[in-house]
Enzyme design. Structure first.
Site, PDB file in Angstrom:
ATOM      1  N   ASP A   1     -27.874   5.388 -22.108  1.00  9.10           N
ATOM      2  CA  ASP A   1     -27.987   4.669 -20.891  1.00  9.10           C
ATOM      3  C   ASP A   1     -28.581   5.522 -19.701  1.00  9.10           C
ATOM      4  O   ASP A   1     -28.052   6.685 -19.797  1.00  9.10           O
ATOM      5  CB  ASP A   1     -26.808   3.749 -20.548  1.00  9.10           C
ATOM      6  CG  ASP A   1     -27.035   2.920 -19.232  1.00  9.10           C
ATOM      7  OD1 ASP A   1     -28.373   2.572 -19.086  1.00  9.10           O
ATOM      8  OD2 ASP A   1     -26.211   2.801 -18.279  1.00  9.10           O
ATOM      9  N   SER A   2     -29.081   5.160 -18.791  1.00  8.24           N
ATOM     10  CA  SER A   2     -29.432   5.951 -17.388  1.00  8.24           C
ATOM     11  C   SER A   2     -28.400   6.214 -16.859  1.00  8.24           C
ATOM     12  O   SER A   2     -28.390   6.865 -15.934  1.00  8.24           O
ATOM     13  CB  SER A   2     -30.437   5.190 -16.605  1.00  8.24           C
ATOM     14  OG  SER A   2     -29.499   3.728 -16.274  1.00  8.24           O
TER      15      SER A   2
ATOM     16  N   CYS B   1     -29.761  -0.044 -21.992  1.00 10.63           N
ATOM     17  CA  CYS B   1     -30.342   0.002 -20.796  1.00 10.63           C
ATOM     18  C   CYS B   1     -31.677  -0.761 -20.770  1.00 10.63           C
ATOM     19  O   CYS B   1     -32.454  -0.636 -21.491  1.00 10.63           O
ATOM     20  CB  CYS B   1     -30.783   1.352 -20.409  1.00 10.63           C
ATOM     21  SG  CYS B   1     -31.894   1.590 -18.960  1.00 10.63           S
TER      22      CYS B   1
ATOM     23  N   GLY C   1     -34.403   2.495 -13.242  1.00 15.94           N
ATOM     24  CA  GLY C   1     -35.120   1.366 -12.815  1.00 15.94           C
ATOM     25  C   GLY C   1     -36.445   1.587 -11.553  1.00 15.94           C
ATOM     26  O   GLY C   1     -37.217   0.888 -11.232  1.00 15.94           O
TER      27      GLY C   1
ATOM     28  N   GLU D   1     -22.212   4.742  -9.866  1.00 18.65           N
ATOM     29  CA  GLU D   1     -22.423   6.264 -10.562  1.00 18.65           C
ATOM     30  C   GLU D   1     -21.516   6.878  -9.742  1.00 18.65           C
ATOM     31  O   GLU D   1     -20.864   7.824 -10.005  1.00 18.65           O
ATOM     32  CB  GLU D   1     -23.822   6.609 -10.656  1.00 18.65           C
ATOM     33  CG  GLU D   1     -24.710   6.042 -11.618  1.00 18.65           C
ATOM     34  CD  GLU D   1     -24.221   6.485 -13.079  1.00 18.65           C
ATOM     35  OE1 GLU D   1     -24.043   7.587 -13.042  1.00 18.65           O
ATOM     36  OE2 GLU D   1     -24.554   5.616 -13.990  1.00 18.65           O
TER      37      GLU D   1
ATOM     38  N   CYS E   1     -28.881  -5.578 -15.962  1.00 17.43           N
ATOM     39  CA  CYS E   1     -28.518  -4.101 -15.864  1.00 17.43           C
ATOM     40  C   CYS E   1     -27.209  -3.846 -16.588  1.00 17.43           C
ATOM     41  O   CYS E   1     -26.115  -4.601 -16.208  1.00 17.43           O
ATOM     42  CB  CYS E   1     -28.636  -3.611 -14.429  1.00 17.43           C
ATOM     43  SG  CYS E   1     -28.029  -1.778 -14.377  1.00 17.43           S
ATOM     44  N   THR E   2     -27.020  -2.935 -17.603  1.00 17.86           N
ATOM     45  CA  THR E   2     -25.728  -2.760 -17.761  1.00 17.86           C
ATOM     46  C   THR E   2     -24.599  -2.196 -16.942  1.00 17.86           C
ATOM     47  O   THR E   2     -23.500  -2.161 -17.329  1.00 17.86           O
ATOM     48  CB  THR E   2     -25.814  -1.814 -19.469  1.00 17.86           C
ATOM     49  OG1 THR E   2     -26.362  -0.523 -18.748  1.00 17.86           O
ATOM     50  CG2 THR E   2     -26.514  -2.512 -20.529  1.00 17.86           C
ATOM     51  N   HIS E   3     -24.976  -1.694 -15.828  1.00 18.44           N
ATOM     52  CA  HIS E   3     -24.205  -1.178 -14.832  1.00 18.44           C
ATOM     53  C   HIS E   3     -23.319  -2.575 -14.406  1.00 18.44           C
ATOM     54  O   HIS E   3     -22.122  -2.455 -13.733  1.00 18.44           O
ATOM     55  CB  HIS E   3     -24.902  -0.564 -13.810  1.00 18.44           C
ATOM     56  CG  HIS E   3     -25.180   0.898 -14.196  1.00 18.44           C
ATOM     57  ND1 HIS E   3     -26.027   1.182 -15.077  1.00 18.44           N
ATOM     58  CD2 HIS E   3     -24.357   2.137 -13.559  1.00 18.44           C
ATOM     59  CE1 HIS E   3     -26.358   2.563 -15.257  1.00 18.44           C
ATOM     60  NE2 HIS E   3     -25.148   2.935 -14.313  1.00 18.44           N
TER      61      HIS E   3
END
Length: 262
Positions: A10-11, A73, A43, A151, A183-185
């Protein structure tokens, strides 16, 4: 080969929401997770750079003998997975916003989606939305600023709360009854989201569906690990690994988290 790990990238740290679902469904599978936090969020980057980063992550995971790769992601899936599938031999599992179940189940006919610019402006999202939500009003919202806060371990901050209020207000005014997290976040924002949204709004993400698809793909390629013991769970970050470790604190007896330059 069945005992080789599943690669996940993932990012940043958000894809751990996907890892948790995969681990829950397939606890016997070893995994190697890459958090490319140095370059988060994807993104806001051009497609060419997203592709280059996805290739870099893929080639590292292949160097670790991963038998399949989960692109955890949304932005990397929509911008790079077609290339990855054409150019590498292992199976890839992607992720995209769960707009289909939201559109099919909405009673008000209004669906909100919170995602990155890279996802919402992609051709794949436009195609999926046109296919499943053509009779629905879809309110799209770029989640600018959300990923950097997550993050940096600030998912529950006042700054996050203010941003979410701003982003969700148009959806609430239009009586949206589904919010799709693109978004996976963003699953890490669900406690905050529930404080803001009416109880009539259903929040959905793609995590469980991705885990089921991962199992299906492994079965189809005869790659499922049938051994019940010996699985390992390795996590790498190219930024501060403490944030990554904090999101995995419930699994600390099982996992290895380390800093890696990649």
């Amino acid at each position: 080969m069945n005992s080789q790990p599943i690669g996940i990238f993932d990012s940043g740290v958000g894809g751990t929401s996907i890892w948790k679902e995969i681990h829950h469904l397939l606890p016997g599978e070893s995994t190697i997770y890459l958090a490319d936090s140095k370059y988060a969020p994807y993104g806001e980057r051009p497609q060419k750079e997203i592709l280059q980063l996805s290739i870099k992550n893929t080639e590292f995971l292949l160097s670790q003998n991963c038998k399949a790769i989960v692109v955890a992601c949304n932005t990397a899936t929509t911008n790079a997975i077609d290339y990855l599938r054409k150019n590498y031999k292992v199976p890839f599992i992607g992720i995209e916003p769960a707009i289909k179940p939201a559109a099919l189940n909405s009673k008000t006919g209004v669906v909100g989606i919170l995602a990155t610019r890279g996802t919402l402006t992609s051709g794949l999202f436009a195609k999926t939305s046109a296919l499943y939500a053509k009779d629905r009003k879809v309110i799209e919202q770029f989640g600018d600023g959300l990923v950097p806060l997550i993050e940096n371990g600030m998912a529950n901050s006042e700054e996050m709360h203010q941003l979410l209020q701003k982003y969700l207000r148009p959806m609430m005014e239009e009586k949206a009854d589904y919010l799709v997290l693109g978004c996976t976040h963003y699953p890490y924002l669900i406690p905050q989201l529930k404080k803001i949204l009416p109880t009539s709004v259903t929040i959905i993400d793609s995590g469980e569906a991705v885990a089921k698809q991962t199992k299906t793909v492994l079965e189809n390629f005869q790659l499922l690990n049938t051994r019940a013991v010996g699985a390992s769970y390795i996590f790498h970050s190219n930024a501060d690994e403490k944030v990554l470790a904090s999101l995995l604190k419930d699994y600390k007896q099982k996992i290895v988290v380390s800093h890696l330059d990649f």
